[in-house]
Motif scaffolding. Structure first.
Motif, PDB file in Angstrom:
ATOM      1  N   PRO A  71       0.816  -1.216   0.000  1.00 45.89           N
ATOM      2  CA  PRO A  71       0.000   0.000   0.000  1.00 45.89           C
ATOM      3  C   PRO A  71       0.852   1.270   0.000  1.00 45.89           C
ATOM      4  CG  PRO A  71      -0.114  -1.121   2.125  1.00 45.89           C
ATOM      5  CD  PRO A  71       0.692  -1.983   1.220  1.00 45.89           C
ATOM      6  N   ALA A  72       0.383   2.249  -0.720  1.00 54.10           N
ATOM      7  CA  ALA A  72       1.051   3.549  -0.790  1.00 54.10           C
ATOM      8  C   ALA A  72       0.634   4.397   0.404  1.00 54.10           C
ATOM      9  CB  ALA A  72       0.657   4.248  -2.090  1.00 54.10           C
ATOM     10  N   LEU A  73       1.397   5.450   0.675  1.00 55.28           N
ATOM     11  CA  LEU A  73       1.036   6.366   1.755  1.00 55.28           C
ATOM     12  C   LEU A  73      -0.252   7.104   1.425  1.00 55.28           C
ATOM     13  CD1 LEU A  73       4.520   7.825   2.721  1.00 55.28           C
ATOM     14  CD2 LEU A  73       3.212   6.029   3.863  1.00 55.28           C
ATOM     15  N   LEU A  74      -0.411   7.501   0.175  1.00 56.02           N
ATOM     16  CA  LEU A  74      -1.634   8.165  -0.283  1.00 56.02           C
ATOM     17  C   LEU A  74      -2.471   7.132  -1.013  1.00 56.02           C
ATOM     18  CD1 LEU A  74      -3.423  10.629  -0.852  1.00 56.02           C
ATOM     19  CD2 LEU A  74      -2.023  11.044  -2.889  1.00 56.02           C
ATOM     20  N   VAL A  75      -3.689   6.930  -0.558  1.00 57.96           N
ATOM     21  CA  VAL A  75      -4.561   5.935  -1.172  1.00 57.96           C
ATOM     22  C   VAL A  75      -5.717   6.666  -1.842  1.00 57.96           C
ATOM     23  CG1 VAL A  75      -5.887   3.824  -0.802  1.00 57.96           C
ATOM     24  CG2 VAL A  75      -3.940   4.329   0.680  1.00 57.96           C
ATOM     25  N   THR A  87     -23.904 -12.484  -0.281  1.00 56.06           N
ATOM     26  CA  THR A  87     -24.858 -13.290   0.493  1.00 56.06           C
ATOM     27  C   THR A  87     -25.312 -12.542   1.737  1.00 56.06           C
ATOM     28  OG1 THR A  87     -23.776 -15.287  -0.288  1.00 56.06           O
ATOM     29  CG2 THR A  87     -25.217 -15.509   1.629  1.00 56.06           C
ATOM     30  N   ALA A  88     -24.367 -11.892   2.414  1.00 50.64           N
ATOM     31  CA  ALA A  88     -24.682 -11.186   3.660  1.00 50.64           C
ATOM     32  C   ALA A  88     -25.173  -9.755   3.431  1.00 50.64           C
ATOM     33  CB  ALA A  88     -23.454 -11.160   4.570  1.00 50.64           C
ATOM     34  N   GLY A  89     -25.018  -9.220   2.216  1.00 49.33           N
ATOM     35  CA  GLY A  89     -25.403  -7.830   1.961  1.00 49.33           C
ATOM     36  C   GLY A  89     -24.396  -6.849   2.539  1.00 49.33           C
ATOM     37  N   PHE A  90     -23.104  -7.187   2.422  1.00 44.87           N
ATOM     38  CA  PHE A  90     -22.037  -6.414   3.037  1.00 44.87           C
ATOM     39  C   PHE A  90     -20.986  -6.022   2.002  1.00 44.87           C
ATOM     40  CE2 PHE A  90     -17.933  -6.841   5.608  1.00 44.87           C
ATOM     41  CZ  PHE A  90     -18.008  -5.577   6.155  1.00 44.87           C
ATOM     42  N   VAL A  91     -20.647  -4.733   1.982  1.00 46.52           N
ATOM     43  CA  VAL A  91     -19.560  -4.243   1.131  1.00 46.52           C
ATOM     44  C   VAL A  91     -18.559  -3.563   2.045  1.00 46.52           C
ATOM     45  CG1 VAL A  91     -18.895  -2.691  -0.750  1.00 46.52           C
ATOM     46  CG2 VAL A  91     -21.073  -3.915  -0.853  1.00 46.52           C
ATOM     47  N   ARG A  92     -17.289  -3.876   1.846  1.00 40.53           N
ATOM     48  CA  ARG A  92     -16.206  -3.371   2.689  1.00 40.53           C
ATOM     49  C   ARG A  92     -15.163  -2.706   1.809  1.00 40.53           C
ATOM     50  NH1 ARG A  92     -11.412  -4.575   4.991  1.00 40.53           N
ATOM     51  NH2 ARG A  92     -11.365  -4.708   7.238  1.00 40.53           N
ATOM     52  N   ARG A  93     -14.871  -1.456   2.088  1.00 39.78           N
ATOM     53  CA  ARG A  93     -13.854  -0.719   1.331  1.00 39.78           C
ATOM     54  C   ARG A  93     -12.748  -0.332   2.296  1.00 39.78           C
ATOM     55  NH1 ARG A  93     -13.363   4.993  -0.476  1.00 39.78           N
ATOM     56  NH2 ARG A  93     -15.254   5.365   0.703  1.00 39.78           N
ATOM     57  N   SER A  94     -11.535  -0.725   1.965  1.00 41.53           N
ATOM     58  CA  SER A  94     -10.387  -0.420   2.805  1.00 41.53           C
ATOM     59  C   SER A  94      -9.876   0.967   2.440  1.00 41.53           C
ATOM     60  CB  SER A  94      -9.299  -1.485   2.615  1.00 41.53           C
ATOM     61  OG  SER A  94      -8.310  -1.336   3.586  1.00 41.53           O
ATOM     62  N   VAL A  95     -10.356   1.984   3.160  1.00 42.38           N
ATOM     63  CA  VAL A  95     -10.025   3.383   2.884  1.00 42.38           C
ATOM     64  C   VAL A  95      -8.548   3.644   3.174  1.00 42.38           C
ATOM     65  CG1 VAL A  95     -10.549   5.775   3.514  1.00 42.38           C
ATOM     66  CG2 VAL A  95     -12.395   4.079   3.387  1.00 42.38           C
ATOM     67  N   SER A  96      -8.074   3.168   4.306  1.00 43.92           N
ATOM     68  CA  SER A  96      -6.670   3.285   4.702  1.00 43.92           C
ATOM     69  C   SER A  96      -6.198   1.896   5.084  1.00 43.92           C
ATOM     70  CB  SER A  96      -6.523   4.255   5.876  1.00 43.92           C
ATOM     71  OG  SER A  96      -5.182   4.311   6.311  1.00 43.92           O
ATOM     72  N   PRO A  97      -5.697   1.135   4.110  1.00 46.74           N
ATOM     73  CA  PRO A  97      -5.311  -0.248   4.371  1.00 46.74           C
ATOM     74  C   PRO A  97      -4.170  -0.352   5.384  1.00 46.74           C
ATOM     75  CG  PRO A  97      -5.321   0.226   2.004  1.00 46.74           C
ATOM     76  CD  PRO A  97      -5.461   1.527   2.726  1.00 46.74           C
ATOM     77  N   PRO A  98      -4.013  -1.529   5.979  1.00 46.52           N
ATOM     78  CA  PRO A  98      -2.895  -1.729   6.897  1.00 46.52           C
ATOM     79  C   PRO A  98      -1.580  -1.402   6.202  1.00 46.52           C
ATOM     80  CG  PRO A  98      -4.340  -3.628   6.918  1.00 46.52           C
ATOM     81  CD  PRO A  98      -4.803  -2.748   5.813  1.00 46.52           C
ATOM     82  N   HIS A  99      -0.639  -0.893   6.962  1.00 49.49           N
ATOM     83  CA  HIS A  99       0.654  -0.512   6.413  1.00 49.49           C
ATOM     84  C   HIS A  99       1.722  -0.836   7.449  1.00 49.49           C
ATOM     85  CE1 HIS A  99       3.894   2.066   4.922  1.00 49.49           C
ATOM     86  NE2 HIS A  99       3.253   2.091   3.775  1.00 49.49           N
ATOM     87  N   ALA A 100       2.867  -1.293   6.990  1.00 43.73           N
ATOM     88  CA  ALA A 100       3.962  -1.633   7.901  1.00 43.73           C
ATOM     89  C   ALA A 100       4.261  -0.448   8.816  1.00 43.73           C
ATOM     90  CB  ALA A 100       5.202  -2.016   7.107  1.00 43.73           C
ATOM     91  N   GLY A 101       4.386  -0.719  10.092  1.00 44.80           N
ATOM     92  CA  GLY A 101       4.721   0.322  11.051  1.00 44.80           C
ATOM     93  C   GLY A 101       3.533   1.085  11.607  1.00 44.80           C
ATOM     94  N   LEU A 102       2.352   0.858  11.071  1.00 41.68           N
ATOM     95  CA  LEU A 102       1.147   1.533  11.556  1.00 41.68           C
ATOM     96  C   LEU A 102       0.235   0.509  12.221  1.00 41.68           C
ATOM     97  CD1 LEU A 102       0.343   3.813   8.482  1.00 41.68           C
ATOM     98  CD2 LEU A 102       1.562   4.430  10.568  1.00 41.68           C
ATOM     99  N   ARG A 103      -0.391   0.888  13.317  1.00 41.25           N
ATOM    100  CA  ARG A 103      -1.282  -0.029  14.036  1.00 41.25           C
ATOM    101  C   ARG A 103      -2.741   0.167  13.657  1.00 41.25           C
ATOM    102  NH1 ARG A 103      -0.125   1.487  19.605  1.00 41.25           N
ATOM    103  NH2 ARG A 103      -2.159   0.580  19.907  1.00 41.25           N
ATOM    104  N   GLY A 104      -3.078   1.279  12.996  1.00 39.10           N
ATOM    105  CA  GLY A 104      -4.467   1.573  12.698  1.00 39.10           C
ATOM    106  C   GLY A 104      -4.794   1.468  11.224  1.00 39.10           C
ATOM    107  N   GLU A 105      -6.069   1.345  10.969  1.00 38.14           N
ATOM    108  CA  GLU A 105      -6.576   1.336   9.594  1.00 38.14           C
ATOM    109  C   GLU A 105      -7.993   1.894   9.610  1.00 38.14           C
ATOM    110  OE1 GLU A 105      -7.976  -2.886   8.413  1.00 38.14           O
ATOM    111  OE2 GLU A 105      -6.396  -3.176   9.906  1.00 38.14           O
ATOM    112  N   LEU A 106      -8.473   2.284   8.454  1.00 34.67           N
ATOM    113  CA  LEU A 106      -9.804   2.856   8.324  1.00 34.67           C
ATOM    114  C   LEU A 106     -10.559   2.110   7.235  1.00 34.67           C
ATOM    115  CD1 LEU A 106     -11.662   5.104   9.355  1.00 34.67           C
ATOM    116  CD2 LEU A 106     -10.690   6.590   7.594  1.00 34.67           C
ATOM    117  N   VAL A 107     -11.788   1.706   7.574  1.00 36.84           N
ATOM    118  CA  VAL A 107     -12.619   0.909   6.684  1.00 36.84           C
ATOM    119  C   VAL A 107     -13.980   1.580   6.541  1.00 36.84           C
ATOM    120  CG1 VAL A 107     -13.806  -1.321   6.467  1.00 36.84           C
ATOM    121  CG2 VAL A 107     -11.472  -1.228   7.365  1.00 36.84           C
TER     122      VAL A 107
END
Length: 182
Positions: A71-75, A87-107
Protein backbone atom coordinates in the motif's frame (compact mmCIF):
# COMPACT_ATOMS: atom_id res chain seq x y z
CA UNK A 1 -8.53 -10.67 -6.02
CA UNK A 2 -10.39 -13.92 -5.24
CA UNK A 3 -7.59 -15.99 -6.80
CA UNK A 4 -4.90 -14.14 -4.82
CA UNK A 5 -6.94 -14.49 -1.62
CA UNK A 6 -7.34 -18.22 -2.25
CA UNK A 7 -3.60 -18.62 -2.77
CA UNK A 8 -2.80 -16.66 0.41
CA UNK A 9 -5.22 -18.76 2.48
CA UNK A 10 -3.58 -21.95 1.20
CA UNK A 11 -0.15 -20.46 1.90
CA UNK A 12 -1.03 -19.54 5.50
CA UNK A 13 -2.25 -23.08 6.17
CA UNK A 14 0.85 -24.60 4.56
CA UNK A 15 3.17 -22.32 6.59
CA UNK A 16 1.74 -23.89 9.74
CA UNK A 17 1.86 -27.43 8.38
CA UNK A 18 -1.86 -27.94 8.96
CA UNK A 19 -4.10 -30.24 7.00
CA UNK A 20 -7.54 -29.05 5.93
CA UNK A 21 -8.94 -31.17 8.75
CA UNK A 22 -6.74 -29.45 11.35
CA UNK A 23 -7.71 -26.01 10.08
CA UNK A 24 -11.39 -27.04 10.08
CA UNK A 25 -11.10 -28.07 13.75
CA UNK A 26 -9.32 -24.86 14.74
CA UNK A 27 -11.64 -22.52 12.82
CA UNK A 28 -15.00 -24.27 12.95
CA UNK A 29 -15.25 -23.99 9.14
CA UNK A 30 -16.00 -27.18 7.20
CA UNK A 31 -13.22 -28.89 5.23
CA UNK A 32 -15.22 -28.59 2.02
CA UNK A 33 -15.69 -24.82 2.46
CA UNK A 34 -11.98 -24.39 3.20
CA UNK A 35 -11.01 -26.49 0.20
CA UNK A 36 -13.30 -24.57 -2.17
CA UNK A 37 -12.02 -21.24 -0.80
CA UNK A 38 -8.37 -22.26 -1.24
CA UNK A 39 -9.04 -23.32 -4.84
CA UNK A 40 -10.93 -20.05 -5.59
CA UNK A 41 -14.07 -22.02 -6.40
CA UNK A 42 -15.97 -19.76 -4.02
CA UNK A 43 -15.29 -16.46 -2.30
CA UNK A 44 -15.42 -16.88 1.49
CA UNK A 45 -18.12 -15.00 3.40
CA UNK A 46 -17.25 -12.31 5.95
CA UNK A 47 -18.01 -14.75 8.78
CA UNK A 48 -15.70 -17.43 7.32
CA UNK A 49 -12.90 -14.91 6.75
CA UNK A 50 -13.32 -13.68 10.32
CA UNK A 51 -12.90 -17.22 11.67
CA UNK A 52 -9.79 -17.76 9.55
CA UNK A 53 -8.36 -14.41 10.58
CA UNK A 54 -8.83 -15.37 14.23
CA UNK A 55 -6.94 -18.63 13.69
CA UNK A 56 -4.13 -16.85 11.82
CA UNK A 57 -4.01 -13.87 14.24
CA UNK A 58 -4.77 -11.23 11.60
CA UNK A 59 -7.42 -8.60 11.07
CA UNK A 60 -9.50 -9.02 7.94
CA UNK A 61 -7.94 -5.87 6.50
CA UNK A 62 -4.44 -7.20 7.09
CA UNK A 63 -5.28 -10.47 5.34
CA UNK A 64 -6.85 -8.66 2.42
CA UNK A 65 -3.90 -6.26 2.22
CA UNK A 66 -1.55 -9.24 1.93
CA UNK A 67 -3.11 -10.11 -1.41
CA UNK A 68 -2.80 -6.55 -2.68
CA UNK A 69 0.34 -4.73 -3.77
CA UNK A 70 2.31 -2.84 -1.08
CA UNK A 71 0.00 0.00 0.00
CA UNK A 72 1.05 3.55 -0.79
CA UNK A 73 1.04 6.37 1.75
CA UNK A 74 -1.63 8.16 -0.28
CA UNK A 75 -4.56 5.94 -1.17
CA UNK A 76 -6.71 7.41 -3.91
CA UNK A 77 -10.42 6.57 -3.80
CA UNK A 78 -10.19 4.63 -7.07
CA UNK A 79 -7.37 2.47 -5.61
CA UNK A 80 -9.00 1.52 -2.32
CA UNK A 81 -9.57 -2.23 -2.21
CA UNK A 82 -13.22 -3.22 -2.13
CA UNK A 83 -14.58 -6.59 -1.06
CA UNK A 84 -18.16 -7.78 -1.15
CA UNK A 85 -20.09 -10.54 0.59
CA UNK A 86 -23.21 -10.58 -1.59
CA UNK A 87 -24.86 -13.29 0.49
CA UNK A 88 -24.68 -11.19 3.66
CA UNK A 89 -25.40 -7.83 1.96
CA UNK A 90 -22.04 -6.41 3.04
CA UNK A 91 -19.56 -4.24 1.13
CA UNK A 92 -16.21 -3.37 2.69
CA UNK A 93 -13.85 -0.72 1.33
CA UNK A 94 -10.39 -0.42 2.80
CA UNK A 95 -10.03 3.38 2.88
CA UNK A 96 -6.67 3.29 4.70
CA UNK A 97 -5.31 -0.25 4.37
CA UNK A 98 -2.90 -1.73 6.90
CA UNK A 99 0.65 -0.51 6.41
CA UNK A 100 3.96 -1.63 7.90
CA UNK A 101 4.72 0.32 11.05
CA UNK A 102 1.15 1.53 11.56
CA UNK A 103 -1.28 -0.03 14.04
CA UNK A 104 -4.47 1.57 12.70
CA UNK A 105 -6.58 1.34 9.59
CA UNK A 106 -9.80 2.86 8.32
CA UNK A 107 -12.62 0.91 6.68
CA UNK A 108 -15.94 1.93 5.15
CA UNK A 109 -18.71 -0.62 5.64
CA UNK A 110 -22.07 -0.79 3.91
CA UNK A 111 -24.89 -3.07 4.95
CA UNK A 112 -28.03 -3.44 2.88
CA UNK A 113 -31.39 -3.07 4.61
CA UNK A 114 -31.88 -6.02 6.96
CA UNK A 115 -28.29 -7.26 6.64
CA UNK A 116 -27.05 -9.01 9.76
CA UNK A 117 -23.46 -10.21 10.25
CA UNK A 118 -22.35 -12.09 13.35
CA UNK A 119 -18.70 -12.65 14.17
CA UNK A 120 -18.07 -15.41 16.71
CA UNK A 121 -14.72 -13.94 17.82
CA UNK A 122 -12.41 -11.06 17.04
CA UNK A 123 -9.60 -11.68 14.57
CA UNK A 124 -7.20 -10.36 17.23
CA UNK A 125 -8.30 -10.43 20.91
CA UNK A 126 -8.49 -6.94 22.42
CA UNK A 127 -8.79 -5.28 19.02
CA UNK A 128 -9.79 -1.63 19.39
CA UNK A 129 -12.63 -0.48 17.12
CA UNK A 130 -14.43 2.82 16.64
CA UNK A 131 -17.63 2.62 14.59
CA UNK A 132 -19.00 5.93 13.27
CA UNK A 133 -22.36 5.76 11.50
CA UNK A 134 -22.30 7.94 8.39
CA UNK A 135 -25.78 7.09 7.07
CA UNK A 136 -28.71 5.08 8.36
CA UNK A 137 -29.06 3.09 11.56
CA UNK A 138 -26.91 0.30 12.89
CA UNK A 139 -27.29 -2.09 15.80
CA UNK A 140 -24.02 -3.43 17.16
CA UNK A 141 -24.03 -6.13 19.81
CA UNK A 142 -20.94 -6.45 21.99
CA UNK A 143 -20.78 -8.70 25.06
CA UNK A 144 -24.52 -9.41 24.73
CA UNK A 145 -25.36 -5.69 24.90
CA UNK A 146 -27.10 -4.17 21.85
CA UNK A 147 -26.12 -0.61 20.98
CA UNK A 148 -28.45 1.31 18.66
CA UNK A 149 -26.61 3.90 16.57
CA UNK A 150 -27.98 6.43 14.12
CA UNK A 151 -26.27 8.87 11.76
CA UNK A 152 -23.46 10.67 13.57
CA UNK A 153 -23.21 8.27 16.54
CA UNK A 154 -19.92 6.56 17.38
CA UNK A 155 -19.36 3.37 19.38
CA UNK A 156 -15.88 2.76 20.84
CA UNK A 157 -14.91 -0.71 22.01
CA UNK A 158 -12.27 -3.32 22.58
CA UNK A 159 -13.38 -6.61 21.09
CA UNK A 160 -12.81 -9.76 23.15
CA UNK A 161 -15.74 -11.97 22.14
CA UNK A 162 -18.61 -12.25 19.68
CA UNK A 163 -19.97 -9.15 17.93
CA UNK A 164 -22.89 -8.56 15.63
CA UNK A 165 -23.53 -5.78 13.10
CA UNK A 166 -27.13 -5.38 11.92
CA UNK A 167 -28.61 -2.79 9.61
CA UNK A 168 -31.43 -1.38 11.71
CA UNK A 169 -33.09 0.97 9.23
CA UNK A 170 -35.10 0.70 6.03
CA UNK A 171 -32.32 2.18 3.88
CA UNK A 172 -29.35 0.13 5.02
CA UNK A 173 -26.33 1.61 6.79
CA UNK A 174 -22.96 3.11 5.89
CA UNK A 175 -20.29 3.47 8.56
CA UNK A 176 -16.62 4.19 9.11
CA UNK A 177 -14.67 1.67 11.14
CA UNK A 178 -11.35 2.65 12.68
CA UNK A 179 -9.37 -0.44 13.69
CA UNK A 180 -6.34 -0.24 16.00
CA UNK A 181 -4.24 -3.28 16.85
CA UNK A 182 -3.59 -3.80 20.57
Amino acid sequence: MDARLAARLAELRAERGWSLGELAERSGVSRSTLSRAERAETSPTAAVLNRLCAVYGRTMSRLLSEVEAEPALLVRAAEQPRWEDRTAGFVRRSVSPPHAGLRGELVEGRLTAGADIAYDRPPVPGLEQHVWVLEGALEITVRDVAHHLVTGDCLRMRVWGPTRFRSAGPEGARYALAVVLP
